[in-house]
Scaffold this active site. Structure first.
Site, PDB file in Angstrom:
ATOM      1  N   PRO A 188       0.817  -1.216   0.000  1.00 36.18           N
ATOM      2  CG  PRO A 188      -0.784  -1.566   1.633  1.00 36.18           C
ATOM      3  CD  PRO A 188       0.530  -2.076   1.145  1.00 36.18           C
ATOM      4  CD  GLU A 189       1.948   3.644  -3.716  1.00 38.66           C
ATOM      5  OE1 GLU A 189       2.729   4.603  -3.587  1.00 38.66           O
ATOM      6  OE2 GLU A 189       2.267   2.603  -4.316  1.00 38.66           O
ATOM      7  CE  LYS A 242       4.869   2.618   1.206  1.00 36.87           C
ATOM      8  NZ  LYS A 242       5.353   1.737   0.121  1.00 36.87           N
ATOM      9  NE  ARG A 295       8.913  -3.598  -2.628  1.00 35.60           N
ATOM     10  CZ  ARG A 295       9.274  -2.719  -1.703  1.00 35.60           C
ATOM     11  NH1 ARG A 295       9.298  -1.443  -1.983  1.00 35.60           N
ATOM     12  NH2 ARG A 295       9.586  -3.124  -0.489  1.00 35.60           N
TER      13      ARG A 295
END
Length: 270
Positions: A2-3, A51, A256
């Site tokens: 998640p951002e 995060k 990523r």
């Protein structure tokens, strides 16, 4: 993963459901903390830090969690059927008379003394959505390793906290450079604009589930909310070149996905 804006939204939902209410259920389903019981204590607040999520509880306790790739917190009204995965994936349940917050597949879950929160989040750089946001410090952090690829530097939460794969790809596109360009090779003025743009985009998206980095002012940008992320093989909204996708990382297993436009973005690429 998640951002930062997604984590901010999660914290907001948890805070609304839990803060100011006494716990009627406190169930941590991880071996190290399985016997911990804070029922009867009041949840003080739920705060995002980059995060990370910090749920502070009366008596000087903090429940620290991180969603990473697959974790999720779901909030349900009392008596509502829980939905979020099979029961064996539940790692935490925090309940009160009105709501239940259920943590699924949480890879990081630990109970700390609030005074020891720095052990969990003290390494983070300025939080793009936090009260400690400092553009100057974030910029200095990014530029501290001139030979590092921009994409890797943006993802390093020690530089600035809250950027994930989506914003990494979109920020490089907006800067018109590839994510593999060394930070030291950025044109004059671009590093400063990157930091300001990162803050602006996360702020603009923190209260919406429909994340947008495009302005929506043309037919093309109205159809696509993002410039390059998730658009492999589709025409670039700016120049029409097909968007590409590749893995990016340090070769140590932390690769990523990243997206870029070979036509608009200058610099090295795979």
């Amino acid at each position: 993963m998640p951002e930062g804006d997604t984590v901010w939204q999660t914290a907001k939902r948890l805070h609304t459901a839990l803060a100011g209410r006494s716990l009627t259920r406190f169930d941590l389903r991880v071996p190290r903390f399985a016997t911990a019981d804070l029922t009867g204590r009041t949840v003080l607040d739920v705060t995002p830090r980059g995060k990370h999520l910090l749920t502070r509880i009366e008596g000087g306790f903090t429940l620290h969690s991180h969603l990473r790739m697959d974790g999720a917190w779901r909030v349900f009204a009392a008596g509502e059927r829980w939905r979020g995965g099979p029961a064996h994936q539940i790692r935490a349940v925090l309940g009160n008379v009105s709501y239940a917050a259920v943590g699924y597949r949480l890879p990081v879950l630990e109970l700390l003394r609030t005074d020891d929160e720095a052990k969990a989040v003290g390494h983070l750089g300025p939080d793009l959505l936090g009260p400690d946001w400092d553009a100057g410090t974030a910029l200095a952090n990014l530029l501290s390793d001139p030979g590092r690829a921009l994409g890797e530097a943006l993802l390093d939460q020690r530089n600035l906290a809250g950027i994930g794969n989506v914003y990494k790809s979109e920020l490089a596109f907006l800067a018109r450079v590839t994510p593999w360009l060394p930070v030291g090779g950025l044109p004059e003025g671009v590093p400063e604009r990157l930091v300001v743009t990162a803050h602006r985009l996360l702020e603009a998206n923190k209260n919406t589930f429909d994340r947008r980095t495009t302005p929506g002012g043309t037919a093309a940008t109205r159809r696509s909310r993002l410039y390059v992320y998730g658009r492999e093989g589709l025409p670039c909204l700016r120049c029409g070149t097909l968007v590409r996708k590749a893995a990016q990382g340090d070769g140590g297993g932390g690769e990523r996905v990243t997206y870029w436009c070979p036509g608009c973005q200058t610099g090295p690429a795979v």
